[in-house]
Design an enzyme around this catalytic site. Structure first.
Site, short mmCIF file in Angstrom:
data_model
loop_
_atom_site.label_atom_id
_atom_site.label_comp_id
_atom_site.label_asym_id
_atom_site.label_seq_id
_atom_site.Cartn_x
_atom_site.Cartn_y
_atom_site.Cartn_z
N GLY A 146 -20.82 -49.08 31.26
CA GLY A 146 -19.57 -48.33 31.24
C GLY A 146 -19.61 -47.20 30.24
N SER A 147 -18.47 -46.92 29.67
CA SER A 147 -18.34 -45.73 28.83
C SER A 147 -19.14 -45.80 27.54
CB SER A 147 -16.88 -45.48 28.50
OG SER A 147 -16.15 -45.34 29.70
N THR A 148 -19.57 -46.98 27.13
CA THR A 148 -20.39 -47.02 25.91
C THR A 148 -21.66 -46.20 26.10
OG1 THR A 148 -21.41 -49.07 26.62
CG2 THR A 148 -19.56 -49.28 25.11
N LYS B 213 -21.78 -43.37 27.22
CA LYS B 213 -21.52 -41.95 26.94
C LYS B 213 -22.13 -41.53 25.61
CE LYS B 213 -17.42 -41.76 29.80
NZ LYS B 213 -15.99 -42.10 29.84
#
Lengths: 466, 487
Positions: free
Chosen positions: B218-220, B222
């Site tokens: 997920g966004s981690t 990024k």
């Protein structure tokens, strides 16, 4: 040449035998003490009576040899004693692991069988003064051999153990008659072949490189083959069939010196085995187990072979030490797999030593066959020797995965009375023949006139015309 | 007849030679292979007859063998119980194959490892029974406790690393199990326990921190995308301006990539890198993904350890970014979707790499190995650098931005009073219709980091709601960081 031999009185070498006998018994007792010290922490209580008893038995045979066969081979008895003793120690060691003590133990029974076997050996030595007497019983032996082999097929008498019908049971006694049949057939083959060897070896047609026998001379080998097939089909015992047929072909080859007999024998046996494989699932299973004993399917069918191999591998080079392995994990650890049991606890060093003991036994047998002067003696000696060597190969080869596993006993070591009796008789017959082989001519008054008997002496063979 | 007798004796000699060769082959050349077979009961019994080494955490045993009076001689017990179950694994006769550290460090624990060779030789000579070596682990028991408690009844995993060395300070995976039930010598009960464990649909025997079914990050992820963008010069620093529309058009397809709340990330569809990270702006990072392309993204991830097979000494499942991504897939991968798969340990390594000025240290669990009489055989390993994932400058920019995430953005729940914390939330969709996994990666203190943490809570945890990593995972990470810092 011969006169020189006569002049120098050859040594009987009984002193060497006594010394080696003491060494053999020392090895066995040491092994026994070692097992008990490890398992129970104490020297076995019966060490004096049992150890003394073993020593007594061995010395009795030794003394009888001095009396009745002074020139007998000095190595055979010590080798046999050592093998038999090591077998006893391993059987006793497995008893300890299974808590079968005293009179309940397999070792106790085996000890009694050993005493019986020694008594029988002494009796044979005393009664049978000259092995050539056995030649008179050629056809009696044949009848006895066939009868013994086929006995397990008699209803009510025969017993099926592990898929093979090779046992008979009379009351409380069970017996594997095939072991004794081995001796009877060796005597029959020797007697028969020494008579017919000329016809079998000389007449024939030459095709390519081999001289093939005439059709009518094929009779005997076909009979032997048929017998092997009978055992194979009805007793489902590949091991015995292989042993008897191998014995016959080997003796036929020695008698006739013709390789074509071996070729014919191999082809015939190959056909029989191919037939058995395609017809009976019993044999197919054994081949599957041999090819891959470790696959899950094989392990579900029988983990015996795999377990034996794991046991030997656990022993490695030096072994776990007597009493410190887990040979009982393998089924039949005390009979068919006793070699694996010893291999686990004595390591590769131990298994090589045991194989060398057998090898020496065989070497003494071959030496006897070469040394003895009469053709019957030669054939009998090589036949008996080959039967021991081949049996060792079939059973140990099965355990070490050289060939598929077939049920045969390990000579002198396996638990089982019939095999022990039979192998001690074989040893005694070899002793008797070796006595003839090594005895100086002049000292055997009966030898000179009897050597004129037809087909008896090696020397007469050369002058015959084709 | 002597000639054929001699020939036959040669045949017999050949038969015996075959037997000698076979015996040598079985007992010497194949001995190790045969002994190593899983079905070999002797090897199993052998290993039970030997005293196996203990496993210690801060001087307390979490696994040790106690003498018993039955055929196995030694009973393996786990005083660490459920808390340490996925670390120790178990060594159970009823199961056969060991699990966890019991499997990975079997050579040391059983005493058969090559590093113990000299000791074995002296044991052989002196007649002493060979016993296994004991292990001291890098685990900080307070961090482990804190992680366990904070994770509570939720399924998921927590990993804490010392970013300076790579030492694993905490490794928790929920659900747990009781290894003592499996190692019991009451084989019937032990087999029943194994049956129950191995058929449990929640798969407690998987150490979710390093393996099992890998998670989408997920966004981690990024953070990795931002690192790639900085390293490749696409952006200069946190204040660089990025496109931040409500939806991003993906080339080659009619699909679009929306932001979470379907709103633009900033006025005029523009945003800055730091703001994009604070609010976890999908379109900004999606467009970075489009500009970078799959290969550069993949290369940056590899520098953080993606694709590596690590042994800590348990085998860590390699994390992966798929190869040959087309542009829309690269955009998806840049926000940690589209078949990007990772372990919590790997994401902790990302955080630790940023914390440690771009240097990712090789993670390890065994602090030192001691012999049965507690002499040190091998002491603490020299920290090993796995790679320089980003330049110190990039690491510094990333650190500042991650602090901003906690101070001003989605990671507020990871704040620790008086300590600067750097972090990044993640909410990873993994299956349509199921609540997403909640993620949080962080490190603290931000100016001199001593702990880096990765937390994943499956399906949003017990609440089962759609709320993101900031709500559920961040407090767990905070609890672990606090436990390490406040000692």
């Amino acid at each position: 040449m011969i006169t020189t031999v006569e002049r120098v009185a050859p040594s009987t070498r009984r002193g060497v035998e006594l010394l080696l006998l003491l060494v053999a018994i020392a090895i066995v007792l040491l092994a026994w003490v070692s097992v008990d010290l490890t398992r129970t922490g104490a020297v076995p209580a019966q060490i004096v009576p049992v150890g003394g008893g073993l020593l007594f038995l061995a010395v009795v045979v030794h003394v009888v040899l001095r009396w009745r066969a002074a020139y007998a081979d000095p190595l055979l008895l010590p080798l046999t004693t050592c093998l038999n003793g090591l077998g006893l120690v391993m059987i006793h060691r497995l008893d300890l692991a299974r808590n079968k003590l005293g009179a309940d133990g397999d070792a106790y029974r085996q000890l009694i069988w050993t005493a019986l076997a020694v008594a029988l050996a002494v009796a044979v030595l005393v009664v049978l003064r000259d092995h050539r007497i056995l030649r008179r019983f050629t056809y009696v032996s044949m009848a006895a051999g066939f009868a013994l082999l086929l006995l397990p097929l008699v209803p009510l008498l025969g017993q099926t153990v592990n898929g093979s019908q090779i046992w008979i049971r009379v009351g409380p006694l069970s017996f594997q008659p095939g072991e004794l049949a081995k001796i009877a057939l060796a005597i029959f083959f020797a007697g028969y072949l020494v008579q017919t060897r000329d016809v079998l070896s000389l007449a024939g047609r030459r095709i390519l490189f081999f001289t093939f026998p005439r059709g009518r001379d094929l009779g005997p080998i076909l009979v032997a083959w048929l017998l092997a097939v009978l055992i194979l089909v009805f007793e489902k015992d590949l091991g015995s069939a292989l042993l008897f047929f191998g014995l016959f072909v080997a003796m036929l080859y020695v008698a006739t010196e013709r390789v074509s007999w071996i070729a014919i024998g191999l082809v015939l046996f190959g056909l029989a085995v191919a037939f058995a494989l395609s017809t009976f699932s019993h044999f197919q299973t054994r081949v599957d187990l041999w090819l891959d004993p470790f696959s899950p399917t094989s392990l579900r069918r029988s983990d015996q072979l795999a377990n034996g191999l794991w046991g030997m591998a656990a022993g490695g080079l030096t072994g776990t030490g007597l009493g410190q392995g887990r040979p009982w994990l393998t089924s039949f650890a005390e009979s068919d797999f006793i070699f694996a049991s010893l291999g686990e606890e004595l390591g590769l060093f131990g298994t090589v030593a045991i194989l060398v003991l057998y090898l020496l036994f065989v070497e003494r047998g071959v030496r006897t066959a070469i040394g003895v002067r009469d053709g019957f003696g030669k054939l009998l000696a090589i036949g008996l020797t080959f039967s021991v060597a081949f049996q060792v190969f079939i059973v140990i080869g099965g355990v070490t995965r050289v060939i598929p596993l077939t049920g045969l006993t390990t000579p002198f070591m396996s638990l089982g009375g019939s095999a022990l009796l039979a192998n001690w008789i074989i040893m005694t017959l070899l002793l008797r023949i070796s006595d003839q082989a090594r005895r100086p001519m002049a000292e055997t008054p009966a030898a000179a006139p009897q050597s004129a008997a037809p087909g008896a002496a090696e020397a007469t063979q050369v002058v015959r015309l084709p | 007849m002597n000639t054929p007798i001699r020939r036959l004796s040669v045949v017999m000699a050949a038969l015996f030679t075959a037997l000698l060769v076979a015996a040598t082959s079985v007992q010497f050349f194949q001995a190790r292979t045969l002994a190593g077979m899983a079905a070999n009961k002797r090897t199993l019994l052998d290993s039970y007859a030997r005293e196996r080494g203990s496993i210690f955490v801060a001087g307390q045993p979490i696994a040790k063998s106690v003498p018993v009076n039955d055929q196995y001689s030694w009973l393996r017990t786990y005083p660490g119980g459920r808390l340490y179950s996925q670390i120790t694994g178990f060594y159970a006769y009823a199961v056969g194959n060991p699990y966890g550290l019991e499997r990975a460090a079997d050579g040391l624990l059983s005493g058969s490892s090559d590093t113990l060779f000299v000791r074995r030789v002296t044991d052989l000579i002196t007649g002493r029974k060979t016993s296994g070596a004991s292990l001291d682990l890098t685990i900080d028991p307070r961090a482990q406790q804190a992680a366990d408690q904070a994770l509570g009844a939720s399924r998921g995993a927590v990993v804490a690393l010392d970013p300076r060395t790579g030492a694993i300070l905490a490794m928790v995976s929920h659900p747990q199990y009781d290894p003592n039930a499996l190692s019991s010598h009451n084989l019937g009960e032990a087999a029943a326990a194994w049956q129950a464990l191995s058929t449990d649909p929640t798969q407690p025997y998987f150490n979710r921190a390093i393996g099992g079914n890998l998670y989408p990050p997920g966004s981690t992820f990024k953070v990795v995308t931002a690192a790639a963008a900085l390293e490749n010069g696409l952006v200069k620093d946190g204040s660089s301006v990025l496109p931040g529309p409500a939806t991003l058009d993906l080339p080659l397809t009619t699909a679009t990539l929306p932001t979470e709340n379907r709103q633009p990330c900033g006025p005029g569809d523009k945003t800055t890198l730091v703001h994009a990270l604070e609010i976890s702006c999908n379109t900004a990072f999606g467009s970075l993904g489009l500009q970078l392309g799959g290969e550069k993204l993949r290369a940056q991830a590899a520098k953080f350890g993606f694709g590596d097979t690590l042994d800590v000494p348990m085998r860590v499942s390699p994390s992966s970014v798929p190869a040959d991504l087309n542009p829309p897939q690269a955009a998806q991968a840049a926000i940690g979707q589209f078949e990007v798969r990772t372990t919590p340990l790997q994401m902790a390594m990302v955080a630790a790499g940023v914390a440690n000025q771009g240097r990712v240290m090789k993670p390890y669990l065994i602090e030192q190995v001691r012999s049965a009489n507690l002499d040190v055989i091998t002491s603490a390993p020299q920290p090993q650098e796995l790679s320089q994932a980003v330049s110190p400058r990039t690491a510094d920019i990333l650190r500042k931005m991650m602090v901003s995430v906690v101070d001003n953005g989605s990671g507020v729940r990871a704040r620790i009073p008086g300590v600067a914390v750097a972090g990044k939330t993640g909410t990873a969709q993994h299956q349509p219709g199921r609540p997403p996994h909640a993620w949080f990666i962080s490190f603290a203190p931000a100016d001199n980091p001593t702990v880096a943490v990765a937390v994943v809570v499956e399906n949003g945890g017990v609440t089962g709601s759609e709320v993101g990593g900031g709500r559920i995972a961040a407090p767990i990470a905070r609890a672990v960081m606090e436990a390490v810092i406040r000692r």
